[in-house]
Design a protein around this motif. Structure first.
Motif, mmCIF file in Angstrom:
data_model
loop_
_atom_site.group_PDB
_atom_site.id
_atom_site.type_symbol
_atom_site.label_atom_id
_atom_site.label_comp_id
_atom_site.label_asym_id
_atom_site.label_seq_id
_atom_site.Cartn_x
_atom_site.Cartn_y
_atom_site.Cartn_z
ATOM 1 N N ILE A 1 3.016 -10.784 -11.716
ATOM 2 C CA ILE A 1 3.766 -9.519 -11.648
ATOM 3 C C ILE A 1 2.792 -8.336 -11.723
ATOM 4 O O ILE A 1 2.879 -7.397 -10.937
ATOM 5 C CB ILE A 1 4.836 -9.456 -12.763
ATOM 6 C CG1 ILE A 1 5.795 -10.655 -12.622
ATOM 7 C CG2 ILE A 1 5.594 -8.131 -12.706
ATOM 8 C CD1 ILE A 1 6.887 -10.728 -13.668
ATOM 9 N N ARG A 2 1.849 -8.428 -12.670
ATOM 10 C CA ARG A 2 0.843 -7.357 -12.788
ATOM 11 C C ARG A 2 0.021 -7.247 -11.496
ATOM 12 O O ARG A 2 -0.320 -6.160 -11.059
ATOM 13 C CB ARG A 2 -0.084 -7.626 -13.979
ATOM 14 C CG ARG A 2 0.612 -7.457 -15.323
ATOM 15 C CD ARG A 2 0.901 -5.985 -15.600
ATOM 16 N NE ARG A 2 1.642 -5.815 -16.842
ATOM 17 C CZ ARG A 2 2.267 -4.701 -17.194
ATOM 18 N NH1 ARG A 2 2.267 -3.644 -16.399
ATOM 19 N NH2 ARG A 2 2.916 -4.630 -18.336
ATOM 20 N N ARG A 3 -0.281 -8.395 -10.917
ATOM 21 C CA ARG A 3 -1.067 -8.377 -9.684
ATOM 22 C C ARG A 3 -0.292 -7.656 -8.566
ATOM 23 O O ARG A 3 -0.839 -6.842 -7.825
ATOM 24 C CB ARG A 3 -1.395 -9.812 -9.235
ATOM 25 C CG ARG A 3 -2.605 -9.816 -8.298
ATOM 26 C CD ARG A 3 -2.687 -10.986 -7.360
ATOM 27 N NE ARG A 3 -2.856 -12.279 -7.991
ATOM 28 C CZ ARG A 3 -3.182 -13.374 -7.307
ATOM 29 N NH1 ARG A 3 -3.417 -13.312 -6.023
ATOM 30 N NH2 ARG A 3 -3.257 -14.525 -7.908
ATOM 31 N N PHE A 4 0.992 -7.945 -8.503
ATOM 32 C CA PHE A 4 1.819 -7.322 -7.469
ATOM 33 C C PHE A 4 1.981 -5.820 -7.731
ATOM 34 O O PHE A 4 1.995 -5.014 -6.800
ATOM 35 C CB PHE A 4 3.181 -8.026 -7.405
ATOM 36 C CG PHE A 4 3.970 -7.658 -6.177
ATOM 37 C CD1 PHE A 4 3.494 -7.975 -4.911
ATOM 38 C CD2 PHE A 4 5.185 -6.997 -6.288
ATOM 39 C CE1 PHE A 4 4.221 -7.625 -3.772
ATOM 40 C CE2 PHE A 4 5.912 -6.646 -5.156
ATOM 41 C CZ PHE A 4 5.429 -6.962 -3.895
ATOM 42 N N GLU A 5 2.074 -5.451 -9.006
ATOM 43 C CA GLU A 5 2.176 -4.019 -9.333
ATOM 44 C C GLU A 5 0.887 -3.292 -8.927
ATOM 45 O O GLU A 5 0.937 -2.169 -8.412
ATOM 46 C CB GLU A 5 2.483 -3.839 -10.825
ATOM 47 C CG GLU A 5 3.934 -4.216 -11.137
ATOM 48 C CD GLU A 5 4.257 -4.268 -12.625
ATOM 49 O OE1 GLU A 5 3.339 -4.139 -13.451
ATOM 50 O OE2 GLU A 5 5.452 -4.449 -12.956
ATOM 51 N N ALA A 6 -0.252 -3.959 -9.135
ATOM 52 C CA ALA A 6 -1.528 -3.356 -8.732
ATOM 53 C C ALA A 6 -1.568 -3.217 -7.204
ATOM 54 O O ALA A 6 -2.087 -2.237 -6.658
ATOM 55 C CB ALA A 6 -2.688 -4.211 -9.225
ATOM 56 N N TYR A 7 -0.981 -4.181 -6.536
ATOM 57 C CA TYR A 7 -0.921 -4.149 -5.069
ATOM 58 C C TYR A 7 -0.048 -2.968 -4.596
ATOM 59 O O TYR A 7 -0.418 -2.219 -3.691
ATOM 60 C CB TYR A 7 -0.346 -5.488 -4.591
ATOM 61 C CG TYR A 7 -0.067 -5.588 -3.126
ATOM 62 C CD1 TYR A 7 -1.085 -5.519 -2.188
ATOM 63 C CD2 TYR A 7 1.243 -5.775 -2.669
ATOM 64 C CE1 TYR A 7 -0.824 -5.621 -0.836
ATOM 65 C CE2 TYR A 7 1.512 -5.891 -1.325
ATOM 66 C CZ TYR A 7 0.487 -5.807 -0.410
ATOM 67 O OH TYR A 7 0.756 -5.924 0.931
ATOM 68 N N LEU A 8 1.092 -2.775 -5.265
ATOM 69 C CA LEU A 8 1.962 -1.654 -4.902
ATOM 70 C C LEU A 8 1.247 -0.321 -5.152
ATOM 71 O O LEU A 8 1.362 0.613 -4.351
ATOM 72 C CB LEU A 8 3.281 -1.713 -5.693
ATOM 73 C CG LEU A 8 4.222 -2.875 -5.337
ATOM 74 C CD1 LEU A 8 5.470 -2.848 -6.213
ATOM 75 C CD2 LEU A 8 4.631 -2.832 -3.858
ATOM 76 N N ASP A 9 0.491 -0.257 -6.254
ATOM 77 C CA ASP A 9 -0.319 0.950 -6.523
ATOM 78 C C ASP A 9 -1.248 1.204 -5.348
ATOM 79 O O ASP A 9 -1.374 2.318 -4.849
ATOM 80 C CB ASP A 9 -1.206 0.757 -7.775
ATOM 81 C CG ASP A 9 -0.415 0.957 -9.057
ATOM 82 O OD1 ASP A 9 0.678 1.546 -8.996
ATOM 83 O OD2 ASP A 9 -0.899 0.498 -10.115
ATOM 84 N N HIS A 10 -1.881 0.125 -4.932
ATOM 85 C CA HIS A 10 -2.842 0.218 -3.845
ATOM 86 C C HIS A 10 -2.181 0.759 -2.567
ATOM 87 O O HIS A 10 -2.789 1.505 -1.805
ATOM 88 C CB HIS A 10 -3.447 -1.154 -3.593
ATOM 89 C CG HIS A 10 -4.653 -1.105 -2.751
ATOM 90 N ND1 HIS A 10 -5.932 -0.995 -3.272
ATOM 91 C CD2 HIS A 10 -4.798 -1.093 -1.397
ATOM 92 C CE1 HIS A 10 -6.785 -0.935 -2.280
ATOM 93 N NE2 HIS A 10 -6.117 -1.002 -1.138
ATOM 94 N N LEU A 11 -0.934 0.398 -2.335
ATOM 95 C CA LEU A 11 -0.217 0.844 -1.133
ATOM 96 C C LEU A 11 0.363 2.244 -1.300
ATOM 97 O O LEU A 11 1.014 2.753 -0.392
ATOM 98 C CB LEU A 11 0.940 -0.110 -0.819
ATOM 99 C CG LEU A 11 0.614 -1.560 -0.456
ATOM 100 C CD1 LEU A 11 1.899 -2.316 -0.146
ATOM 101 C CD2 LEU A 11 -0.332 -1.643 0.738
ATOM 102 N N GLY A 12 0.199 2.804 -2.522
ATOM 103 C CA GLY A 12 0.794 4.123 -2.781
ATOM 104 C C GLY A 12 2.287 4.005 -3.063
ATOM 105 O O GLY A 12 3.049 4.964 -2.892
ATOM 106 N N GLN A 13 2.731 2.813 -3.465
ATOM 107 C CA GLN A 13 4.166 2.610 -3.771
ATOM 108 C C GLN A 13 4.319 2.139 -5.207
ATOM 109 O O GLN A 13 5.174 1.304 -5.518
ATOM 110 C CB GLN A 13 4.752 1.562 -2.827
ATOM 111 C CG GLN A 13 4.707 1.959 -1.372
ATOM 112 C CD GLN A 13 5.174 0.811 -0.477
ATOM 113 O OE1 GLN A 13 5.996 -0.011 -0.871
ATOM 114 N NE2 GLN A 13 4.653 0.753 0.727
ATOM 115 N N GLY A 14 3.448 2.642 -6.075
ATOM 116 C CA GLY A 14 3.384 2.163 -7.459
ATOM 117 C C GLY A 14 4.692 2.300 -8.236
ATOM 118 O O GLY A 14 5.536 3.144 -7.927
ATOM 119 N N ILE A 15 4.829 1.449 -9.246
ATOM 120 C CA ILE A 15 6.018 1.454 -10.105
ATOM 121 C C ILE A 15 5.737 2.405 -11.273
ATOM 122 O O ILE A 15 4.727 2.258 -11.959
ATOM 123 C CB ILE A 15 6.276 0.032 -10.671
ATOM 124 C CG1 ILE A 15 6.282 -1.039 -9.575
ATOM 125 C CG2 ILE A 15 7.532 0.007 -11.543
ATOM 126 C CD1 ILE A 15 7.492 -1.075 -8.697
#
Ligand code: TPP
Ligand code: MG
Length: 366
Positions: free
Chosen positions: A293-307
């Motif tokens: 889950i943390r990995r996916f959240e970091a990925y969303l951050d990377h895409l500019g779609q962070g939680i």
């Protein structure tokens, strides 16, 4: 291009959340949010059910904490309510992501009167006909041959449904597993076998389970392709499941996918302190740091779609509230009447069961 029998697991997201290759061409921001939501809901469901267990409200539960990317990726890679699934006992994350309401999962765990299965199954052994989600069995690999049979029926009926069959690494050394794999392969059945390799079968590590170099290589012996995927990478799991499911649906025969993941929590409530008895704290910490889950959240951050922190907190709060409401609803419905033990099996109850019914009635009325 997704290839079978790779040496390394297929990955789309690096450990630090960096995309690998062209990671998400087909995912809208909403679709990405949905994957995150499903994983976090599964994580929180586990936490709340463990609390209910400790309160003595239910008697069995097996957490899948750490395995959320595998389970959500599987659910989102198959066609919900269309394909059939023969799951194994740790698959609550698949059930939730397919859309089985929390209310129904909770009432099953509590064995209440509003349980779809009328409290007849062991707690945490869900089944839901609306989602073609077959009833879970605790017997290891018990679901594999029936899954092959379901897929054979789908082939003979000419539907475009397929069957998904999930199991742990420990299941692959059971006789039933080999019989089911062989039966599906030799009959060209549209069955997608998926191993959720969490590297332990209670206290038995995977290297003591099999002398094969990995699990997916076993597909070769059955004349199927075997795919290897990073089971802590939800994008990779979903993509591989979708790709291989399409292949199976086209009539190219069954296939095996191995998702490499890790069970961070205990095996079940029957398992005492795992770290004390059979695995090291260092190993658990190493895998905890690869949290899906943390990995996916970091990925969303990377895409500019962070939680945002409040969005995360809100989802956790909403999930807890939904579970608490489900518990209240289950309590209000009471427990099933003892008479349901005798229902729904025979159209005409045989004499010996009628006799037993009378015996129980006498006991109940005494
Ligand atoms: C036929 C059978 N043998 C033994 C058991 C006891 N048992 C319960 S869970 C388990 C380990 C299974 O490990 P795995 O398939 O890797 O799944 P995991 O629990 O790791 O998710 C065993 C041996 C059982 N339930 N059924
Ligand atoms: Mg295992």
């Amino acid at each position: 291009m997704i290839q079978p029998f790779t040496t390394e697991p297929i990955r789309r997201i690096g450990d630090d959340g960096t995309p690998i290759g062209d990671a998400t061409p087909q995912h809208s921001p909403d679709a990405l949010r949905a994957l995150w939501r499903d994983m976090l809901r599964a994580r929180e469901f586990d936490k709340k059910l463990v609390t209910l267990l400790r309160q003595g409200r239910t008697t069995f539960y097996a957490q899948a904490s750490g395995m959320e990317a595998t389970q959500v990726g599987i659910a989102r890679g198959m066609r919900a309510k269309h394909d059939w699934i023969w799951p194994y006992y740790r698959d609550q994350g698949i059930g939730l992501a397919l859309g089985i309401p929390i209310r129904d999962l909770v009432s099953q765990c509590l064995g209440s009167n509003n349980d779809l299965n009328k409290g007849r199954q062991m707690p945490h052994h869900f089944g839901d006909a609306r989602f073609n989600f077959m009833s879970i069995s605790s017997s290891i690999a018990n679901q594999v041959a029936p899954a092959a049979g379901t897929a054979m029926a789908q082939k003979y009926l000419g539907t475009d449904e397929i069957t998904i069959c999930t199991f742990g690494d420990g299941a692959t050394s059971e006789g039933d597993w080999h019989a089911g794999m062989n039966m599906a392969a030799v009959n060209g059945a549209p069955c997608l076998f998926i191993c959720e390799n969490n590297q332990w079968a209670i206290s038995v590590p995977v290297h003591a389970q099999t002398a094969s170099e990995n699990i997916h290589i076993k597909a070769r012996a059955y004349g199927m392709p075997g795919y290897y995927v990073d089971g802590n990478d939800v994008i990779a799991v979903q993509e591989v499941v979708q790709h291989v499911a399409d292949r199976v649906r086209r009539g190219e025969g069954p296939a095996l996918i191995e998702c490499l993941t890790y069970r961070v929590g205990s095996h079940s409530n029957a398992d005492a302190d795992a770290e004390k008895f059979y695995r090291t704290r260092d190993e658990v910490e190493a895998w905890t740091s690869r949290d899906p889950i943390r990995r996916f959240e970091a990925y969303l951050d990377h895409l500019g779609q962070g939680i945002e922190a409040d969005e995360r907190a809100q989802l956790i709060q909403d999930t807890h509230a939904e579970i608490e409401a489900a518990v209240r609803e289950a309590d209000a419905s009471g427990f099933p009447d003892w008479r349901i033990m005798f229902d729904d099996v025979y159209s005409d109850t045989p004499t010996h069961l009628r006799d037993q019914f009378e015996l129980v009635r006498a006991e109940q009325e005494a």
